[in-house]
Scaffold this motif. Structure first.
Motif, PDB file in Angstrom:
ATOM      1  N   THR A  29       0.862  -1.179   0.000  1.00  0.00           N
ATOM      2  CA  THR A  29       0.000   0.000   0.000  1.00  0.00           C
ATOM      3  C   THR A  29       0.901   1.233   0.000  1.00  0.00           C
ATOM      4  O   THR A  29       2.129   1.114  -0.020  1.00  0.00           O
ATOM      5  N   TRP A  33      -1.991   6.390  -1.736  1.00  0.00           N
ATOM      6  CA  TRP A  33      -3.264   5.689  -2.002  1.00  0.00           C
ATOM      7  C   TRP A  33      -4.228   5.913  -0.853  1.00  0.00           C
ATOM      8  O   TRP A  33      -5.388   6.251  -1.060  1.00  0.00           O
ATOM      9  N   ARG A  37      -7.716   8.032  -1.285  1.00  0.00           N
ATOM     10  CA  ARG A  37      -8.997   7.300  -1.277  1.00  0.00           C
ATOM     11  C   ARG A  37      -9.802   7.484  -0.005  1.00  0.00           C
ATOM     12  O   ARG A  37     -11.012   7.270   0.002  1.00  0.00           O
ATOM     13  N   CYS A 114     -21.029   0.650  12.833  1.00  0.00           N
ATOM     14  CA  CYS A 114     -20.736   2.088  12.685  1.00  0.00           C
ATOM     15  C   CYS A 114     -21.843   2.989  13.214  1.00  0.00           C
ATOM     16  O   CYS A 114     -21.589   4.101  13.647  1.00  0.00           O
ATOM     17  N   ARG A 155      -5.784  -5.408   2.691  1.00  0.00           N
ATOM     18  CA  ARG A 155      -5.420  -3.977   2.746  1.00  0.00           C
ATOM     19  C   ARG A 155      -6.596  -3.021   2.561  1.00  0.00           C
ATOM     20  O   ARG A 155      -6.580  -1.898   3.073  1.00  0.00           O
ATOM     21  N   ASN A 156      -7.625  -3.436   1.810  1.00  0.00           N
ATOM     22  CA  ASN A 156      -8.735  -2.501   1.578  1.00  0.00           C
ATOM     23  C   ASN A 156      -9.509  -2.232   2.860  1.00  0.00           C
ATOM     24  O   ASN A 156     -10.168  -1.207   2.995  1.00  0.00           O
ATOM     25  N   ILE A 160      -8.057   1.251   6.933  1.00  0.00           N
ATOM     26  CA  ILE A 160      -9.107   2.211   7.291  1.00  0.00           C
ATOM     27  C   ILE A 160      -9.324   2.340   8.794  1.00  0.00           C
ATOM     28  O   ILE A 160      -9.569   3.430   9.305  1.00  0.00           O
ATOM     29  N   GLY A 243     -15.856  -2.630  -0.661  1.00  0.00           N
ATOM     30  CA  GLY A 243     -15.751  -1.184  -0.445  1.00  0.00           C
ATOM     31  C   GLY A 243     -16.573  -0.326  -1.396  1.00  0.00           C
ATOM     32  O   GLY A 243     -17.386   0.495  -0.955  1.00  0.00           O
ATOM     33  N   PRO A 244     -16.394  -0.498  -2.726  1.00  0.00           N
ATOM     34  CA  PRO A 244     -17.129   0.368  -3.651  1.00  0.00           C
ATOM     35  C   PRO A 244     -18.650   0.235  -3.504  1.00  0.00           C
ATOM     36  O   PRO A 244     -19.376   1.230  -3.594  1.00  0.00           O
ATOM     37  N   HIS A 278     -20.396  10.028  10.984  1.00  0.00           N
ATOM     38  CA  HIS A 278     -19.509   8.904  11.292  1.00  0.00           C
ATOM     39  C   HIS A 278     -18.317   8.997  10.345  1.00  0.00           C
ATOM     40  O   HIS A 278     -18.484   9.228   9.144  1.00  0.00           O
ATOM     41  N   ASN A 281     -15.018   7.636   5.779  1.00  0.00           N
ATOM     42  CA  ASN A 281     -14.107   7.935   4.681  1.00  0.00           C
ATOM     43  C   ASN A 281     -14.283   9.433   4.416  1.00  0.00           C
ATOM     44  O   ASN A 281     -15.425   9.904   4.284  1.00  0.00           O
ATOM     45  N   ARG A 283     -13.869  11.058   1.839  1.00  0.00           N
ATOM     46  CA  ARG A 283     -14.562  11.288   0.560  1.00  0.00           C
ATOM     47  C   ARG A 283     -16.079  11.170   0.723  1.00  0.00           C
ATOM     48  O   ARG A 283     -16.831  11.892   0.060  1.00  0.00           O
ATOM     49  N   ILE A 284     -16.516  10.295   1.621  1.00  0.00           N
ATOM     50  CA  ILE A 284     -17.966  10.180   1.880  1.00  0.00           C
ATOM     51  C   ILE A 284     -18.458  11.470   2.545  1.00  0.00           C
ATOM     52  O   ILE A 284     -19.462  12.054   2.138  1.00  0.00           O
ATOM     53  N   ASN A 308     -11.140   5.141  10.821  1.00  0.00           N
ATOM     54  CA  ASN A 308     -12.541   4.831  11.121  1.00  0.00           C
ATOM     55  C   ASN A 308     -12.585   4.028  12.413  1.00  0.00           C
ATOM     56  O   ASN A 308     -12.101   2.898  12.457  1.00  0.00           O
TER      57      ASN A 308
HETATM   58  O1  UT7 Z   1     -17.671   2.581   8.137  1.00  0.00           O
HETATM   59  C1  UT7 Z   1     -18.581   1.687   7.604  1.00  0.00           C
HETATM   60  C2  UT7 Z   1     -18.894   1.931   6.220  1.00  0.00           C
HETATM   61  N1  UT7 Z   1     -17.718   1.786   5.400  1.00  0.00           N
HETATM   62  C3  UT7 Z   1     -17.582   2.570   4.371  1.00  0.00           C
HETATM   63  O2  UT7 Z   1     -18.395   3.440   4.185  1.00  0.00           O
HETATM   64  C4  UT7 Z   1     -16.424   2.319   3.418  1.00  0.00           C
HETATM   65  C5  UT7 Z   1     -16.851   2.587   2.023  1.00  0.00           C
HETATM   66  N2  UT7 Z   1     -15.828   2.277   1.031  1.00  0.00           N
HETATM   67  C6  UT7 Z   1     -14.666   2.950   0.937  1.00  0.00           C
HETATM   68  O3  UT7 Z   1     -14.380   3.818   1.740  1.00  0.00           O
HETATM   69  C7  UT7 Z   1     -13.763   2.658  -0.245  1.00  0.00           C
HETATM   70  O4  UT7 Z   1     -14.428   1.775  -1.122  1.00  0.00           O
HETATM   71  C8  UT7 Z   1     -12.384   2.051   0.138  1.00  0.00           C
HETATM   72  C9  UT7 Z   1     -11.537   3.113   0.815  1.00  0.00           C
HETATM   73  C10 UT7 Z   1     -12.554   0.857   1.046  1.00  0.00           C
HETATM   74  C11 UT7 Z   1     -11.639   1.573  -1.107  1.00  0.00           C
HETATM   75  O5  UT7 Z   1     -11.481   2.644  -1.995  1.00  0.00           O
HETATM   76  P1  UT7 Z   1     -11.933   2.508  -3.512  1.00  0.00           P
HETATM   77  O6  UT7 Z   1     -11.593   3.776  -4.150  1.00  0.00           O
HETATM   78  O7  UT7 Z   1     -13.365   2.085  -3.539  1.00  0.00           O
HETATM   79  O8  UT7 Z   1     -10.968   1.376  -4.055  1.00  0.00           O
HETATM   80  P2  UT7 Z   1     -11.332  -0.069  -4.644  1.00  0.00           P
HETATM   81  O9  UT7 Z   1     -11.755  -0.989  -3.555  1.00  0.00           O
HETATM   82  O10 UT7 Z   1     -12.206   0.094  -5.837  1.00  0.00           O
HETATM   83  O11 UT7 Z   1      -9.901  -0.539  -5.158  1.00  0.00           O
HETATM   84  C12 UT7 Z   1      -9.202   0.107  -6.207  1.00  0.00           C
HETATM   85  C13 UT7 Z   1      -7.835  -0.525  -6.365  1.00  0.00           C
HETATM   86  C14 UT7 Z   1      -7.888  -2.036  -6.466  1.00  0.00           C
HETATM   87  O12 UT7 Z   1      -6.852  -2.432  -7.339  1.00  0.00           O
HETATM   88  P3  UT7 Z   1      -7.163  -2.782  -8.886  1.00  0.00           P
HETATM   89  O13 UT7 Z   1      -8.128  -3.917  -8.847  1.00  0.00           O
HETATM   90  O14 UT7 Z   1      -7.747  -1.535  -9.468  1.00  0.00           O
HETATM   91  O15 UT7 Z   1      -5.823  -3.130  -9.425  1.00  0.00           O
HETATM   92  C15 UT7 Z   1      -7.531  -2.503  -5.088  1.00  0.00           C
HETATM   93  O16 UT7 Z   1      -6.933  -3.775  -5.062  1.00  0.00           O
HETATM   94  O17 UT7 Z   1      -7.044  -0.229  -5.207  1.00  0.00           O
HETATM   95  C16 UT7 Z   1      -6.529  -1.446  -4.663  1.00  0.00           C
HETATM   96  N3  UT7 Z   1      -6.449  -1.286  -3.202  1.00  0.00           N
HETATM   97  C17 UT7 Z   1      -5.360  -0.758  -2.620  1.00  0.00           C
HETATM   98  N4  UT7 Z   1      -4.197  -0.299  -3.104  1.00  0.00           N
HETATM   99  C18 UT7 Z   1      -3.305   0.185  -2.228  1.00  0.00           C
HETATM  100  C19 UT7 Z   1      -7.356  -1.595  -2.273  1.00  0.00           C
HETATM  101  N5  UT7 Z   1      -6.882  -1.258  -1.052  1.00  0.00           N
HETATM  102  C20 UT7 Z   1      -5.640  -0.756  -1.250  1.00  0.00           C
HETATM  103  C21 UT7 Z   1      -4.671  -0.238  -0.362  1.00  0.00           C
HETATM  104  N6  UT7 Z   1      -3.522   0.222  -0.913  1.00  0.00           N
HETATM  105  N7  UT7 Z   1      -4.848  -0.164   0.973  1.00  0.00           N
END
Ligand code: UT7
Length: 351
Positions: A29, A33, A37, A114, A155-156, A160, A243-244, A278, A281, A283-284, A308
């Motif tokens: 990571t 990033w 994000r 949460c 890591r995703n 957090i 996550g998305p 809460h 994120n 961005r949220i 978080n």
């Molecule tokens: O609190 C309870 C409620 N929770 C939430 O509201 C969380 C909501 N979701 C999120 O905040 C976001 O979806 C995340 C922060 C979890 C993830 O961000 P994202 O912009 O949605 O990323 P993604 O999951 O779509 O992943 C994009 C890329 C992926 O790689 P590829 O497939 O594009 O090659 C992931 O494997 O980023 C990669 N990735 C990471 N890279 C570096 C995922 N986690 C990481 C990381 N470091 N920690």
């Protein structure tokens, strides 16, 4: 009419600061990033052996109780929200009762992730309004660092979350005082319960393995144990999050439940002194701010420093806003949360 007001508030975060850079030692990571994000720069991790969800809750509670001008034996009831309890059972409520040497009062544990603190606050509000209790301790506390997958696979999720605790003491206030909770709004929809969940240990018999529905599971895949070596070997003991997909629903439900609270009391977003969302994120939060047309000074964020902290995030943010002198008596404040379940909730109050 009796309302419940926050008579005291406290927070506790562990001393150990863990930067994004530190996490790059364990997983693939980067600081870039994570900040881009999520907005997170660092988080706190509890001491491995000396700090638990309950010990952190006790520290936050002591401050809240003292600020309310009380001592622990004055508390009539505990509502404790967490998803990372010290034990699978009993819950943390009784452990907090013991830790603070409180009387043999009731202790209720809330499992709403949460939105746990806002749900807990709503429960406490009802006890105060009905006159059943006079001093209710409401706590949100989490020790996430003990149950995260620190390999690249996790890591995703693991970048957090952070540890910490927040607590408030609720007391009755006469309506004329102009302080207190105006209303709370609670929601749930279990349709997508498995897209943000920690499945094990549990009694689900692995039905989530196939398409995450009971109808599709294969008899041969049914787990026989609450927890097994296989679950550990396959790293099925950590939280799972799409996550998305969660992001998409969060940015819809946050504004909805905030507007619900405002409109129920004849207010508009412009009337808000402060929104405490809460801290899921950054961005949220920014999306919600834009959608509601709020200024920067109307939204409080501190996810940059704590990550978080799930059930602890709302009371920690509220406490920091109070300690920074941002909140003045009678200010209109909205607390809002969304998370696993899904559950989402809001509370509108005059500080
Ligand atoms: O609190 C309870 C409620 N929770 C939430 O509201 C969380 C909501 N979701 C999120 O905040 C976001 O979806 C995340 C922060 C979890 C993830 O961000 P994202 O912009 O949605 O990323 P993604 O999951 O779509 O992943 C994009 C890329 C992926 O790689 P590829 O497939 O594009 O090659 C992931 O494997 O980023 C990669 N990735 C990471 N890279 C570096 C995922 N986690 C990481 C990381 N470091 N920690």
């Amino acid at each position: 009419m009796i309302r419940s007001k926050i008579a005291g508030i406290g927070m506790y975060v562990p001393e150990k600061v863990v930067s994004n850079h530190e996490l790059t030692k364990y997983m693939d990571t980067s600081d870039e990033w994570i900040q881009e994000r999520t907005g997170i720069k660092e988080r706190r991790y509890a001491h491995r052996t000396k700090e638990t969800t309950t010990t952190m809750a006790a520290e936050a509670s002591k401050i809240a109780i003292e600020r309310a001008g009380l001592i622990p034996s004055d508390i009539d009831f505990i509502v404790f929200a967490t998803l990372s309890p010290d034990y699978y059972f009993p819950g943390c409520g009784v452990l907090l009762q013991r830790a603070l040497g409180m009387k043999t009062i009731g202790a209720l544990d809330v499992r709403n992730q949460c939105s746990g603190f806002v749900y807990a606050l709503s429960v406490a509000d009802q006890y105060i309004k009905t006159g059943m209790y006079k001093n209710v301790l409401v706590v949100g506390s989490e020790k996430h660092s003990f149950a995260l997958d620190f390999s690249t696979r996790g890591r995703n999720v693991s970048v957090i979350f952070g540890d910490g605790a927040g607590a408030v003491v609720l007391q009755p206030a006469e309506e004329e005082e102009g302080r207190g909770i105006l209303s709370t709004h609670l929601h749930s929809d279990g349709t997508e319960a498995e897209i943000l969940a920690m499945y094990n240990p549990g009694t689900h018999a692995n039905y989530w393995v196939k398409d995450r529905t009971l109808a599709n599971f294969n008899e041969a895949e049914i787990g026989e144990m609450f927890i097994s070596h296989e679950m550990i070997d396959k790293a099925q003991i950590f939280p799972y999050m799409d996550g998305p997909a969660v992001f998409k629903i969060a940015v819809e439900k946050f504004p909805e439940v905030i507007l619900e609270a405002l409109h129920a009391n004849g207010y508009q977003p412009a009337d808000l002194k402060l929104l405490i969302p809460h801290q899921a994120n950054l961005r949220i939060s920014q999306f919600v701010q834009k959608k509601l047309g709020l200024r920067d000074d109307q939204v409080f964020n501190n996810i940059q420093y704590y990550g978080n902290t799930t059930a602890a995030s709302v009371p920690i943010a509220l406490c920091e806003a109070y300690e920074k002198g941002i909140l003045k008596e009678k200010d209109l404040v909205c607390l809002a949360a969304f998370g696993s379940g899904f559950t989402w909730a809001s509370a509108l109050l005059h500080w």
